[in-house]
Design a protein around this motif. Structure first.
Motif, PDB file in Angstrom:
ATOM      1  N   PRO A   1      59.259  77.469  20.496  1.00 50.32           N
ATOM      2  CA  PRO A   1      58.923  77.564  18.814  1.00 50.32           C
ATOM      3  C   PRO A   1      60.011  77.403  18.110  1.00 50.32           C
ATOM      4  O   PRO A   1      60.050  76.738  16.972  1.00 50.32           O
ATOM      5  N   SER A   2      61.436  77.612  18.435  1.00 50.88           N
ATOM      6  CA  SER A   2      62.660  77.288  17.694  1.00 50.88           C
ATOM      7  C   SER A   2      62.528  75.725  17.454  1.00 50.88           C
ATOM      8  O   SER A   2      63.040  75.438  16.386  1.00 50.88           O
ATOM      9  N   ARG A   3      62.037  74.994  18.341  1.00 53.69           N
ATOM     10  CA  ARG A   3      62.120  73.466  18.130  1.00 53.69           C
ATOM     11  C   ARG A   3      61.001  73.099  17.064  1.00 53.69           C
ATOM     12  O   ARG A   3      61.398  72.109  16.220  1.00 53.69           O
ATOM     13  N   LEU A   4      60.167  73.792  16.626  1.00 49.41           N
ATOM     14  CA  LEU A   4      59.397  73.548  15.667  1.00 49.41           C
ATOM     15  C   LEU A   4      59.951  73.704  13.973  1.00 49.41           C
ATOM     16  O   LEU A   4      59.542  72.604  13.438  1.00 49.41           O
ATOM     17  N   ARG A   5      60.898  74.490  14.249  1.00 50.77           N
ATOM     18  CA  ARG A   5      61.866  74.567  13.027  1.00 50.77           C
ATOM     19  C   ARG A   5      63.021  73.625  12.927  1.00 50.77           C
ATOM     20  O   ARG A   5      63.553  73.071  11.847  1.00 50.77           O
ATOM     21  N   THR A   6      63.760  73.406  14.125  1.00 46.45           N
ATOM     22  CA  THR A   6      65.056  72.745  14.273  1.00 46.45           C
ATOM     23  C   THR A   6      64.664  71.350  14.292  1.00 46.45           C
ATOM     24  O   THR A   6      65.594  70.482  14.050  1.00 46.45           O
ATOM     25  N   GLU A   7      63.641  70.799  14.999  1.00 44.53           N
ATOM     26  CA  GLU A   7      63.401  69.458  15.369  1.00 44.53           C
ATOM     27  C   GLU A   7      61.848  68.869  15.049  1.00 44.53           C
ATOM     28  O   GLU A   7      61.487  68.334  16.013  1.00 44.53           O
ATOM     29  N   PRO A   8      61.561  69.380  13.845  1.00 40.89           N
ATOM     30  CA  PRO A   8      60.014  69.118  13.693  1.00 40.89           C
ATOM     31  C   PRO A   8      59.727  67.711  13.832  1.00 40.89           C
ATOM     32  O   PRO A   8      58.480  67.394  14.388  1.00 40.89           O
ATOM     33  N   LYS A   9      60.488  66.953  13.513  1.00 44.99           N
ATOM     34  CA  LYS A   9      60.176  65.332  13.446  1.00 44.99           C
ATOM     35  C   LYS A   9      60.043  64.644  15.114  1.00 44.99           C
ATOM     36  O   LYS A   9      59.000  64.194  15.341  1.00 44.99           O
ATOM     37  N   ARG A  10      60.966  65.233  15.623  1.00 44.92           N
ATOM     38  CA  ARG A  10      60.820  64.921  17.216  1.00 44.92           C
ATOM     39  C   ARG A  10      59.823  65.597  17.899  1.00 44.92           C
ATOM     40  O   ARG A  10      59.147  65.136  18.793  1.00 44.92           O
ATOM     41  N   VAL A  11      59.555  66.850  17.652  1.00 48.99           N
ATOM     42  CA  VAL A  11      58.318  67.487  18.391  1.00 48.99           C
ATOM     43  C   VAL A  11      57.155  66.966  17.873  1.00 48.99           C
ATOM     44  O   VAL A  11      56.217  66.669  18.667  1.00 48.99           O
ATOM     45  N   ALA A  12      57.047  66.376  16.632  1.00 44.46           N
ATOM     46  CA  ALA A  12      55.790  65.836  16.146  1.00 44.46           C
ATOM     47  C   ALA A  12      55.537  64.327  17.074  1.00 44.46           C
ATOM     48  O   ALA A  12      54.620  64.143  17.245  1.00 44.46           O
ATOM     49  N   ALA A  13      56.727  63.688  17.073  1.00 45.37           N
ATOM     50  CA  ALA A  13      56.671  62.497  17.864  1.00 45.37           C
ATOM     51  C   ALA A  13      56.230  62.890  19.283  1.00 45.37           C
ATOM     52  O   ALA A  13      55.516  62.047  20.034  1.00 45.37           O
ATOM     53  N   GLU A  14      56.886  63.927  19.865  1.00 48.96           N
ATOM     54  CA  GLU A  14      56.547  64.173  21.307  1.00 48.96           C
ATOM     55  C   GLU A  14      55.123  64.634  21.600  1.00 48.96           C
ATOM     56  O   GLU A  14      54.244  64.195  22.387  1.00 48.96           O
ATOM     57  N   LEU A  15      54.433  65.216  20.220  1.00 46.98           N
ATOM     58  CA  LEU A  15      52.966  65.414  20.393  1.00 46.98           C
ATOM     59  C   LEU A  15      52.256  64.217  20.388  1.00 46.98           C
ATOM     60  O   LEU A  15      51.188  64.233  20.977  1.00 46.98           O
ATOM     61  N   VAL A  16      52.573  63.438  19.407  1.00 49.94           N
ATOM     62  CA  VAL A  16      51.999  62.113  19.285  1.00 49.94           C
ATOM     63  C   VAL A  16      51.953  61.384  20.626  1.00 49.94           C
ATOM     64  O   VAL A  16      50.920  60.679  21.292  1.00 49.94           O
ATOM     65  N   ALA A  17      52.937  61.320  21.310  1.00 51.63           N
ATOM     66  CA  ALA A  17      53.169  60.658  22.708  1.00 51.63           C
ATOM     67  C   ALA A  17      52.320  61.252  23.771  1.00 51.63           C
ATOM     68  O   ALA A  17      51.726  60.347  24.429  1.00 51.63           O
ATOM     69  N   ALA A  18      52.572  62.513  23.773  1.00 54.22           N
ATOM     70  CA  ALA A  18      51.636  63.276  24.756  1.00 54.22           C
ATOM     71  C   ALA A  18      50.147  62.893  24.399  1.00 54.22           C
ATOM     72  O   ALA A  18      49.428  63.004  25.538  1.00 54.22           O
ATOM     73  N   HIS A  19      49.657  62.905  23.108  1.00 51.77           N
ATOM     74  CA  HIS A  19      48.155  62.818  23.025  1.00 51.77           C
ATOM     75  C   HIS A  19      47.763  61.336  23.369  1.00 51.77           C
ATOM     76  O   HIS A  19      46.736  61.148  23.880  1.00 51.77           O
ATOM     77  N   ARG A  20      48.630  60.393  23.080  1.00 49.01           N
ATOM     78  CA  ARG A  20      48.250  58.970  23.625  1.00 49.01           C
ATOM     79  C   ARG A  20      48.292  59.006  25.088  1.00 49.01           C
ATOM     80  O   ARG A  20      47.542  58.206  25.462  1.00 49.01           O
ATOM     81  N   ALA A  21      49.348  59.480  25.491  1.00 42.94           N
ATOM     82  CA  ALA A  21      49.296  59.517  27.144  1.00 42.94           C
ATOM     83  C   ALA A  21      48.135  60.268  27.853  1.00 42.94           C
ATOM     84  O   ALA A  21      47.415  59.700  28.616  1.00 42.94           O
ATOM     85  N   ALA A  22      47.687  61.063  27.229  1.00 35.94           N
ATOM     86  CA  ALA A  22      46.163  62.103  27.703  1.00 35.94           C
ATOM     87  C   ALA A  22      45.085  61.280  27.203  1.00 35.94           C
ATOM     88  O   ALA A  22      44.172  61.193  28.258  1.00 35.94           O
ATOM     89  N   GLU A  23      44.920  60.479  26.356  1.00 32.88           N
ATOM     90  CA  GLU A  23      44.121  59.665  25.898  1.00 32.88           C
ATOM     91  C   GLU A  23      44.055  58.670  26.972  1.00 32.88           C
ATOM     92  O   GLU A  23      42.778  58.174  27.276  1.00 32.88           O
TER      93      GLU A  23
END
Length: 105
Positions: free
Chosen positions: A76-98
């Motif tokens: 949860p702390s990364r949602l506040r401190t690294e939002p852009k990086r977490v969003a990029a990880e989410l996109v990458a994980a989503h692409r890999a899962a697809e």
């Protein structure tokens, strides 16, 4: 939700209970991207650090794996401190899962 919005991904099912084809409980994911088969878990130290909580988290992740569901765990702390990086990880994980879903289908 702010980080998810930054990702540009379709909205997941929030706090959705997942069950396998036999109706057996898998987990209640913080966010579940249905077409990609991706669960997004926001796992805090408070709820996952103790011996029993950690064991429950490992068991949950094993159920996800057995059901063929990809998981992205985020502090949860990364949602506040690294939002852009977490969003990029989410996109990458989503692409890999697809991509994985396309290979399996």
């Amino acid at each position: 939700m702010r980080v998810w919005r930054m990702s540009g991904l379709p909205e997941p099912l929030w706090n959705h209970e997942l069950r396998d084809e036999n109706g057996e409980y898998i987990a209640t994911s913080d966010g579940y991207f249905v077409p990609a088969g991706l669960a997004w878990e926001i796992d805090s130290y408070d709820f996952h650090f103790g011996k029993q909580q950690y064991a429950a988290t490992v068991a949950r992740n094993a159920r996800y794996a057995a059901a063929g569901i990809a998981v992205l765990q985020t502090l949860p702390s990364r949602l506040r401190t690294e939002p852009k990086r977490v969003a990029a990880e989410l996109v990458a994980a989503h692409r890999a899962a697809e991509a994985r879903m396309r290979r399996v289908a």
